[in-house]
Design a protein around this motif. Structure first.
Motif: not given
Length: 139
Positions: A39-40, A93-96, A99-103
């Protein structure tokens, strides 16, 4: 060879279970399940999709996507905002933090994927992918 191992569907399912378990362990420090990472990943490419649109892309039912969205929102990885053009639809929507966790999780996943892929030659991997696509494409 066990009797069930002669069936391709069994071997694919067993392989999937083994690999999913390994990925789950890799993602545990990020408080992220493998399915949630999908999902992310979709939102990373195309932020602001509805739960329905994500479900279509993942071939998952509405209840499954709603459950994942609930969990991801509770973890602070996504936010759901009502669509101004359709009051019944929620856009994700992705939160900051998401995004950080996904990356970070993606970096770990890529390393894991490289390790798994290194067990076969480049030609074998290419052929394996071609066959999987062939087996799973709709006729």
């Amino acid at each position: 060879m066990k009797p069930t191992e002669k069936y391709i569907s069994y071997l694919i399912n067993h392989s999937s279970t083994v690999l999913q378990s390994a990925v789950k362990k890799q993602f545990a420090p990020y408080n992220l399940a493998p399915e949630q990472s999908l999902v992310l990943a979709i939102l990373r490419r195309e932020n602001g999709l509805t739960q329905y649109e994500i479900g279509e892309k993942l071939k998952k039912d509405k209840a499954n996507i709603a459950r994942m969205a609930d969990n991801l929102e509770k973890k602070g990885f996504i936010e759901r905002i009502r669509d101004p053009n359709n009051r019944r639809a929620l856009k994700l929507y992705l939160t900051a933090q998401g995004e950080k966790t996904f990356d970070e999780a993606l970096t770990v996943f890529k390393k894991f994927d490289d390790e798994i892929s290194s067990r076969v030659t480049a030609e074998e991997l290419s052929e394996f992918k071609r066959i999987l696509y062939k087996l799973t494409s709709e006729k």
